[in-house]
Design a protein around this motif. Structure first.
Motif, PDB file in Angstrom:
ATOM      1  N   GLY A 129       0.804  -1.218   0.000  1.00  0.00           N
ATOM      2  CA  GLY A 129       0.000   0.000   0.000  1.00  0.00           C
ATOM      3  C   GLY A 129       0.832   1.261   0.000  1.00  0.00           C
ATOM      4  N   ALA A 130       2.036   1.210  -0.581  1.00  0.00           N
ATOM      5  CA  ALA A 130       2.944   2.349  -0.567  1.00  0.00           C
ATOM      6  C   ALA A 130       2.316   3.577  -1.223  1.00  0.00           C
ATOM      7  CB  ALA A 130       4.232   1.986  -1.293  1.00  0.00           C
ATOM      8  N   VAL A 131       2.795   4.746  -0.797  1.00  0.00           N
ATOM      9  CA  VAL A 131       2.322   6.024  -1.314  1.00  0.00           C
ATOM     10  C   VAL A 131       3.523   6.812  -1.832  1.00  0.00           C
ATOM     11  CG1 VAL A 131       1.201   8.208  -0.752  1.00  0.00           C
ATOM     12  CG2 VAL A 131       0.362   6.078   0.267  1.00  0.00           C
ATOM     13  N   VAL A 132       3.382   7.435  -3.015  1.00  0.00           N
ATOM     14  CA  VAL A 132       4.433   8.298  -3.551  1.00  0.00           C
ATOM     15  C   VAL A 132       3.816   9.633  -3.948  1.00  0.00           C
ATOM     16  CG1 VAL A 132       5.835   6.388  -4.408  1.00  0.00           C
ATOM     17  CG2 VAL A 132       4.178   7.484  -5.920  1.00  0.00           C
ATOM     18  N   THR A 133       4.625  10.674  -3.891  1.00  0.00           N
ATOM     19  CA  THR A 133       4.182  11.998  -4.304  1.00  0.00           C
ATOM     20  C   THR A 133       5.158  12.539  -5.338  1.00  0.00           C
ATOM     21  OG1 THR A 133       3.178  12.440  -2.145  1.00  0.00           O
ATOM     22  CG2 THR A 133       3.623  14.340  -3.551  1.00  0.00           C
ATOM     23  N   LEU A 134       4.608  13.025  -6.445  1.00  0.00           N
ATOM     24  CA  LEU A 134       5.418  13.590  -7.522  1.00  0.00           C
ATOM     25  C   LEU A 134       5.099  15.062  -7.664  1.00  0.00           C
ATOM     26  CD1 LEU A 134       5.083  10.923 -10.380  1.00  0.00           C
ATOM     27  CD2 LEU A 134       7.059  11.323  -8.930  1.00  0.00           C
ATOM     28  N   ARG A 135       6.143  15.878  -7.816  1.00  0.00           N
ATOM     29  CA  ARG A 135       5.945  17.295  -8.088  1.00  0.00           C
ATOM     30  C   ARG A 135       7.098  17.801  -8.951  1.00  0.00           C
ATOM     31  NH1 ARG A 135       4.372  20.143  -4.000  1.00  0.00           N
ATOM     32  NH2 ARG A 135       3.999  18.459  -2.518  1.00  0.00           N
ATOM     33  N   GLY A 136       6.833  18.848  -9.698  1.00  0.00           N
ATOM     34  CA  GLY A 136       7.884  19.455 -10.515  1.00  0.00           C
ATOM     35  C   GLY A 136       8.481  18.486 -11.519  1.00  0.00           C
ATOM     36  N   ALA A 137       9.808  18.392 -11.518  1.00  0.00           N
ATOM     37  CA  ALA A 137      10.522  17.555 -12.487  1.00  0.00           C
ATOM     38  C   ALA A 137      10.764  16.130 -11.979  1.00  0.00           C
ATOM     39  CB  ALA A 137      11.857  18.203 -12.840  1.00  0.00           C
ATOM     40  N   PHE A 187       7.761   2.408 -13.053  1.00  0.00           N
ATOM     41  CA  PHE A 187       7.161   1.127 -12.721  1.00  0.00           C
ATOM     42  C   PHE A 187       7.456   0.216 -13.900  1.00  0.00           C
ATOM     43  CE2 PHE A 187       4.673   4.153 -10.267  1.00  0.00           C
ATOM     44  CZ  PHE A 187       4.646   3.547  -9.019  1.00  0.00           C
ATOM     45  N   GLY A 188       8.409  -0.724 -13.703  1.00  0.00           N
ATOM     46  CA  GLY A 188       8.864  -1.514 -14.829  1.00  0.00           C
ATOM     47  C   GLY A 188       9.544  -0.592 -15.828  1.00  0.00           C
ATOM     48  N   ARG A 189       9.119  -0.656 -17.088  1.00  0.00           N
ATOM     49  CA  ARG A 189       9.704   0.208 -18.119  1.00  0.00           C
ATOM     50  C   ARG A 189       9.003   1.556 -18.211  1.00  0.00           C
ATOM     51  NH1 ARG A 189      12.410  -2.250 -22.211  1.00  0.00           N
ATOM     52  NH2 ARG A 189      12.962  -0.109 -22.780  1.00  0.00           N
ATOM     53  N   ARG A 190       7.797   1.662 -17.687  1.00  0.00           N
ATOM     54  CA  ARG A 190       7.060   2.928 -17.813  1.00  0.00           C
ATOM     55  C   ARG A 190       7.599   3.973 -16.837  1.00  0.00           C
ATOM     56  NH1 ARG A 190       2.855  -0.748 -19.169  1.00  0.00           N
ATOM     57  NH2 ARG A 190       1.646  -0.051 -21.007  1.00  0.00           N
ATOM     58  N   GLU A 191       7.662   5.211 -17.329  1.00  0.00           N
ATOM     59  CA  GLU A 191       8.116   6.333 -16.507  1.00  0.00           C
ATOM     60  C   GLU A 191       6.986   7.340 -16.375  1.00  0.00           C
ATOM     61  OE1 GLU A 191      12.232   8.085 -16.612  1.00  0.00           O
ATOM     62  OE2 GLU A 191      11.162   9.740 -17.576  1.00  0.00           O
ATOM     63  N   LEU A 192       6.760   7.822 -15.153  1.00  0.00           N
ATOM     64  CA  LEU A 192       5.698   8.781 -14.875  1.00  0.00           C
ATOM     65  C   LEU A 192       6.303  10.150 -14.611  1.00  0.00           C
ATOM     66  CD1 LEU A 192       4.289   6.047 -14.557  1.00  0.00           C
ATOM     67  CD2 LEU A 192       3.071   6.975 -12.595  1.00  0.00           C
ATOM     68  N   ARG A 193       5.687  11.180 -15.213  1.00  0.00           N
ATOM     69  CA  ARG A 193       6.135  12.554 -15.034  1.00  0.00           C
ATOM     70  C   ARG A 193       4.921  13.449 -14.809  1.00  0.00           C
ATOM     71  NH1 ARG A 193       9.909  13.146 -20.463  1.00  0.00           N
ATOM     72  NH2 ARG A 193      11.002  11.132 -20.286  1.00  0.00           N
ATOM     73  N   VAL A 194       5.147  14.558 -14.137  1.00  0.00           N
ATOM     74  CA  VAL A 194       4.103  15.557 -13.937  1.00  0.00           C
ATOM     75  C   VAL A 194       4.122  16.523 -15.111  1.00  0.00           C
ATOM     76  CG1 VAL A 194       3.253  17.418 -12.465  1.00  0.00           C
ATOM     77  CG2 VAL A 194       4.286  15.379 -11.428  1.00  0.00           C
ATOM     78  N   PHE A 195       2.936  16.811 -15.656  1.00  0.00           N
ATOM     79  CA  PHE A 195       2.802  17.818 -16.706  1.00  0.00           C
ATOM     80  C   PHE A 195       1.975  18.963 -16.145  1.00  0.00           C
ATOM     81  CE2 PHE A 195       0.123  19.283 -20.421  1.00  0.00           C
ATOM     82  CZ  PHE A 195       1.097  20.115 -20.943  1.00  0.00           C
ATOM     83  N   ASP A 196       2.585  20.156 -16.123  1.00  0.00           N
ATOM     84  CA  ASP A 196       1.934  21.339 -15.566  1.00  0.00           C
ATOM     85  C   ASP A 196       1.530  22.265 -16.707  1.00  0.00           C
ATOM     86  OD1 ASP A 196       1.190  23.712 -14.340  1.00  0.00           O
ATOM     87  OD2 ASP A 196       2.730  23.591 -12.801  1.00  0.00           O
TER      88      ASP A 196
END
Length: 245
Positions: free
Chosen positions: A64-72, A77-86
């Motif tokens: 049940g881990a939690v992560v927070t993404l902001r900015g750059a 997760f595996g090969r997929r990369e997640l980024r924030v788009f503002d």
């Protein structure tokens, strides 16, 4: 280095960037979120806006881990990369996947042969507080202050090119011409060299390049303003993405 060799180095760098593992062709989805957690296709957990300019993922795996993404910040997760788009305060979660078929099939960027005749002399006229409306490919509009205009001639006809300052401070433009939809993508981008103190400048259409949305329809590129739409054909610069079998 000669004019032609400099262009070929630029073109090779563009193709390397476009086909990179997490380059523009790898963008799989742009996901607009709300504060209520929701699933994102191909990515574990639930994702939502935090309300303070960040995106939070929860229920990530058995722990049940939690992560927070902001900015750059990014996360994989595996090969997929997640980024924030503002987008001017509206946040989306972008998913890049090197295994996206269009990235795996990317072969090259078709371009016109370089010609010094497409490096055109111009005069830069700075603008003072002038605002124009920019329309993105999804129809959303925003107001933007322009840096000025470049005055030049195309096929013997006086023209102007509206330019803005990009995030790096360079002059840039979005333009359309008579080749669009036939020989080239629907519009193209162009970075312009900084003018001399007296306003003398050059527009090198050999360096016209494809916008990110030519590589993935998940990008929200700005379209050319009316002033930058030409009926003349500009047979210079990048034409289209080449996909292999």
């Amino acid at each position: 280095m000669s004019f032609e060799n400099e262009w070929r180095e630029w073109h090779r760098a563009r193709e390397g960037y476009a086909g990179a593992e997490y380059g523009p062709a790898a963008l799989e989805s742009t996901n607009w979120l709300i504060t209520e957690p929701a699933a994102v296709e191909g990515v574990p957990g639930l994702w939502a806006l935090t309300g303070d300019g960040a995106i939070r993922g929860s229920e990530l795996g058995a722990s049940g881990a939690v992560v927070t993404l902001r900015g750059a910040e990014t996360i994989r997760f595996g090969r997929r990369e997640l980024r924030v788009f503002d987008r001017r305060g509206d946040l989306a979660l972008r998913v890049f996947n090197p295994r996206r078929p269009q990235r795996e099939r990317f072969s090259a960027i078709d371009a016109y042969p370089p010609r010094e005749g497409w490096r055109i002399a111009a005069v830069f006229e700075p603008a003072q507080g002038e605002i124009i409306t920019i329309t993105a490919v999804d129809g959303r509009q925003h107001e933007s202050e322009i840096a000025g205009r470049l005055r030049f001639e195309l096929d013997g006809i006086p023209r102007s090119l509206v330019v803005t300052r990009n995030g790096q401070g360079a002059l840039s433009a979005v333009f359309a011409d008579g080749t669009n939809g036939i020989e080239t993508y629907r519009f193209r981008f162009l970075t312009v060299e900084e003018p001399a103190p007296d306003g003398r400048a050059w527009i090198d259409f050999n360096r016209a390049y494809l916008p990110p949305c030519a590589f993935s329809d998940q990008y929200l590129c700005p379209q050319p303003p009316d002033e930058n739409r030409y009926t003349s054909s500009i047979r210079a610069g990048e034409r289209a993405v080449v996909l292999g079998g």
